[in-house]
Motif scaffolding. Sequence first.
Motif, PDB file in Angstrom:
ATOM      1  N   ASP A 138     -26.510  -6.578 -12.538  1.00  0.00           N
ATOM      2  CA  ASP A 138     -26.260  -7.302 -11.550  1.00  0.00           C
ATOM      3  C   ASP A 138     -25.753  -8.776 -11.899  1.00  0.00           C
ATOM      4  N   THR A 139     -25.187  -8.885 -13.090  1.00  0.00           N
ATOM      5  CA  THR A 139     -24.594 -10.134 -13.444  1.00  0.00           C
ATOM      6  C   THR A 139     -23.448 -10.632 -12.685  1.00  0.00           C
ATOM      7  N   GLU A 140     -23.232 -11.758 -12.278  1.00  0.00           N
ATOM      8  CA  GLU A 140     -21.972 -12.068 -11.487  1.00  0.00           C
ATOM      9  C   GLU A 140     -20.996 -12.761 -12.444  1.00  0.00           C
ATOM     10  N   TYR A 141     -20.406 -11.776 -12.694  1.00  0.00           N
ATOM     11  CA  TYR A 141     -19.239 -12.158 -13.878  1.00  0.00           C
ATOM     12  C   TYR A 141     -18.351 -13.392 -13.571  1.00  0.00           C
ATOM     13  N   ARG A 142     -18.258 -13.496 -12.467  1.00  0.00           N
ATOM     14  CA  ARG A 142     -17.083 -14.282 -11.827  1.00  0.00           C
ATOM     15  C   ARG A 142     -17.751 -15.640 -11.995  1.00  0.00           C
ATOM     16  N   LYS A 143     -18.998 -15.845 -11.992  1.00  0.00           N
ATOM     17  CA  LYS A 143     -19.958 -17.032 -12.141  1.00  0.00           C
ATOM     18  C   LYS A 143     -19.603 -17.517 -13.803  1.00  0.00           C
ATOM     19  N   HIS A 144     -19.660 -16.521 -14.352  1.00  0.00           N
ATOM     20  CA  HIS A 144     -19.693 -16.898 -15.749  1.00  0.00           C
ATOM     21  C   HIS A 144     -18.418 -16.971 -16.577  1.00  0.00           C
ATOM     22  N   PHE A 145     -17.387 -16.123 -15.954  1.00  0.00           N
ATOM     23  CA  PHE A 145     -16.204 -16.182 -16.451  1.00  0.00           C
ATOM     24  C   PHE A 145     -15.341 -16.311 -15.126  1.00  0.00           C
TER      25      PHE A 145
END
Length: 96
Positions: free
Chosen positions: A69-76
């Motif tokens: 459920d990681t929001e990858y756009r938030k971190h990358f």
Amino acid sequence: MDRMDYFYQDKKNPYRNTVGDLLKFIRNIGEHINENKNKDMKERIGEPSRYFQETFPDLVIYVYKKLKDTEYRKHFPQTQPSLSVPEAAVPVDLQS
């Protein structure tokens, strides 16, 4: 593990008892297992991927559940528009 920690001793960054450091350790073993200085380790554990799957059977599912459920756009975040490959020019004599 002690030999791997010895490598990081100068950097004062030994492995900690965390999943992240376990993953770092597994990655580093995989990268360095075939070096001559690690020959005895390779003889003891065999193929690292199999060894770690048997030693930590729940690790893959644990990491999957944490990351699913990681929001990858938030971190990358995407800072630039994606680059596209330009179409190849067709030579004039091949155009119909």
